[in-house]
Scaffold this motif. Structure first.
Motif, mmCIF file in Angstrom:
data_model
loop_
_atom_site.group_PDB
_atom_site.id
_atom_site.type_symbol
_atom_site.label_atom_id
_atom_site.label_comp_id
_atom_site.label_asym_id
_atom_site.label_seq_id
_atom_site.Cartn_x
_atom_site.Cartn_y
_atom_site.Cartn_z
ATOM 1 N N SER A 16 -8.149 19.174 -2.803
ATOM 2 C CA SER A 16 -7.387 19.607 -3.974
ATOM 3 C C SER A 16 -6.320 20.626 -3.584
ATOM 4 O O SER A 16 -6.470 21.364 -2.615
ATOM 5 C CB SER A 16 -8.315 20.251 -5.017
ATOM 6 O OG SER A 16 -9.279 19.339 -5.482
ATOM 7 N N ARG A 18 -3.208 23.163 -5.837
ATOM 8 C CA ARG A 18 -2.623 23.548 -7.118
ATOM 9 C C ARG A 18 -1.206 24.039 -6.885
ATOM 10 O O ARG A 18 -0.996 25.005 -6.156
ATOM 11 C CB ARG A 18 -3.440 24.638 -7.798
ATOM 12 C CG ARG A 18 -2.976 24.944 -9.224
ATOM 13 C CD ARG A 18 -3.723 26.123 -9.775
ATOM 14 N NE ARG A 18 -3.531 26.281 -11.219
ATOM 15 C CZ ARG A 18 -3.398 27.447 -11.837
ATOM 16 N NH1 ARG A 18 -3.429 28.558 -11.127
ATOM 17 N NH2 ARG A 18 -3.241 27.498 -13.142
ATOM 18 N N ALA A 48 4.412 14.106 -13.358
ATOM 19 C CA ALA A 48 3.886 14.501 -14.665
ATOM 20 C C ALA A 48 4.885 15.413 -15.362
ATOM 21 O O ALA A 48 5.601 16.172 -14.713
ATOM 22 C CB ALA A 48 2.552 15.227 -14.522
ATOM 23 N N ASP A 54 3.517 20.328 -25.925
ATOM 24 C CA ASP A 54 2.335 19.933 -25.143
ATOM 25 C C ASP A 54 2.105 18.429 -25.106
ATOM 26 O O ASP A 54 0.973 17.981 -24.910
ATOM 27 C CB ASP A 54 1.076 20.639 -25.641
ATOM 28 C CG ASP A 54 1.084 22.124 -25.301
ATOM 29 O OD1 ASP A 54 0.458 22.901 -26.037
ATOM 30 O OD2 ASP A 54 1.735 22.496 -24.300
ATOM 31 N N ILE A 56 2.158 15.244 -23.015
ATOM 32 C CA ILE A 56 2.027 15.089 -21.564
ATOM 33 C C ILE A 56 2.209 13.631 -21.159
ATOM 34 O O ILE A 56 1.736 12.716 -21.856
ATOM 35 C CB ILE A 56 0.653 15.602 -21.092
ATOM 36 C CG1 ILE A 56 0.582 17.119 -21.260
ATOM 37 C CG2 ILE A 56 0.393 15.222 -19.645
ATOM 38 C CD1 ILE A 56 -0.780 17.709 -20.960
ATOM 39 N N TYR A 58 1.948 11.200 -17.537
ATOM 40 C CA TYR A 58 1.575 11.101 -16.128
ATOM 41 C C TYR A 58 2.030 9.773 -15.553
ATOM 42 O O TYR A 58 2.022 8.745 -16.245
ATOM 43 C CB TYR A 58 0.062 11.186 -15.943
ATOM 44 C CG TYR A 58 -0.571 12.518 -16.238
ATOM 45 C CD1 TYR A 58 -1.311 12.718 -17.397
ATOM 46 C CD2 TYR A 58 -0.443 13.579 -15.349
ATOM 47 C CE1 TYR A 58 -1.906 13.939 -17.670
ATOM 48 C CE2 TYR A 58 -1.037 14.806 -15.613
ATOM 49 C CZ TYR A 58 -1.763 14.976 -16.775
ATOM 50 O OH TYR A 58 -2.356 16.194 -17.038
ATOM 51 N N LYS A 63 -2.911 9.440 -12.762
ATOM 52 C CA LYS A 63 -3.757 9.619 -13.946
ATOM 53 C C LYS A 63 -5.213 9.750 -13.546
ATOM 54 O O LYS A 63 -5.716 8.984 -12.724
ATOM 55 C CB LYS A 63 -3.572 8.437 -14.905
ATOM 56 C CG LYS A 63 -2.308 8.496 -15.720
ATOM 57 C CD LYS A 63 -2.210 7.308 -16.679
ATOM 58 C CE LYS A 63 -0.944 7.364 -17.497
ATOM 59 N NZ LYS A 63 -0.799 6.194 -18.390
ATOM 60 N N ARG A 65 -6.467 12.108 -11.863
ATOM 61 C CA ARG A 65 -6.618 12.945 -10.667
ATOM 62 C C ARG A 65 -5.802 14.234 -10.760
ATOM 63 O O ARG A 65 -6.212 15.271 -10.237
ATOM 64 C CB ARG A 65 -6.182 12.163 -9.416
ATOM 65 C CG ARG A 65 -6.955 10.901 -9.169
ATOM 66 C CD ARG A 65 -6.594 10.276 -7.822
ATOM 67 N NE ARG A 65 -5.190 9.889 -7.745
ATOM 68 C CZ ARG A 65 -4.330 10.357 -6.855
ATOM 69 N NH1 ARG A 65 -4.725 11.254 -5.962
ATOM 70 N NH2 ARG A 65 -3.073 9.938 -6.844
ATOM 71 N N THR A 67 -3.619 17.140 -13.115
ATOM 72 C CA THR A 67 -3.556 17.751 -14.437
ATOM 73 C C THR A 67 -2.379 18.719 -14.486
ATOM 74 O O THR A 67 -2.293 19.632 -13.669
ATOM 75 C CB THR A 67 -4.845 18.505 -14.769
ATOM 76 O OG1 THR A 67 -5.963 17.613 -14.671
ATOM 77 C CG2 THR A 67 -4.779 19.084 -16.182
ATOM 78 N N SER A 69 -0.200 21.582 -16.618
ATOM 79 C CA SER A 69 -0.355 22.569 -17.687
ATOM 80 C C SER A 69 0.806 23.550 -17.607
ATOM 81 O O SER A 69 1.515 23.594 -16.604
ATOM 82 C CB SER A 69 -1.691 23.302 -17.567
ATOM 83 O OG SER A 69 -1.773 23.997 -16.336
ATOM 84 N N GLN A 80 -2.427 20.732 -11.085
ATOM 85 C CA GLN A 80 -3.696 20.694 -10.378
ATOM 86 C C GLN A 80 -3.885 19.290 -9.840
ATOM 87 O O GLN A 80 -3.915 18.327 -10.610
ATOM 88 C CB GLN A 80 -4.846 21.060 -11.314
ATOM 89 C CG GLN A 80 -6.216 20.975 -10.677
ATOM 90 C CD GLN A 80 -6.416 21.997 -9.573
ATOM 91 O OE1 GLN A 80 -5.977 23.142 -9.700
ATOM 92 N NE2 GLN A 80 -7.053 21.597 -8.492
ATOM 93 N N ASP A 82 -6.287 16.864 -7.723
ATOM 94 C CA ASP A 82 -7.624 16.631 -7.199
ATOM 95 C C ASP A 82 -7.709 15.226 -6.616
ATOM 96 O O ASP A 82 -6.875 14.379 -6.896
ATOM 97 C CB ASP A 82 -8.669 16.806 -8.303
ATOM 98 C CG ASP A 82 -8.670 18.201 -8.884
ATOM 99 O OD1 ASP A 82 -8.759 18.328 -10.124
ATOM 100 O OD2 ASP A 82 -8.586 19.180 -8.113
#
Length: 118
Positions: A16, A18, A48, A54, A56, A58, A63, A65, A67, A69, A80, A82
């Motif tokens: 991962s 960030r 993304a 808000d 969103i 992707y 998608k 995996r 995120t 924000s 993020q 992952d």
């Protein structure tokens, strides 16, 4: 608008990372913030985006995996990532879409390199 991205690096597959991006010297009304990436020999592609309301979006390839924000108070957007795969290796660019006097403006950060080893 100036964008400063950080958080890239080398990670093994399955790991991962960030990414963070800070927008400064803001002279427009920010409509959306997001991330794009460009792999060697390929065109830049959307990863993304997140709007001021808000909403969103992707890319299908991330998608489930990744995120996205945002922190409106700090004018920051995060990604993020992952379960990273070698095919996620690319330079990741922060993007801001703004509006000023009904005209749309697009701004790009300098890019941060993400390398995923197999």
């Amino acid at each position: 608008v100036q964008l400063q991205a950080s958080g890239g690096g080398l990670v093994q597959a399955g790991g991962s990372l960030r990414l963070s991006c800070t927008a400064s010297r803001i002279t427009v009304s920010i409509n959306a913030m997001g991330w794009y990436r460009q792999a060697p020999g390929k065109q830049r592609e959307l990863v993304a985006t997140i709007t001021s309301s808000d909403s969103i979006n992707y890319a299908n390839s991330v998608k489930g995996r990744f995120t996205i924000s945002r922190d409106n108070a700090k004018n920051m957007v995060y990604l993020q990532m992952d379960s990273l795969k070698p095919e996620d290796t690319a330079v990741y660019y922060c993007n801001v879409e703004g509006i000023y006097y009904a005209r749309k403006y697009t701004y790009w950060g300098q890019g941060t390199l993400v390398t995923v080893s197999s």
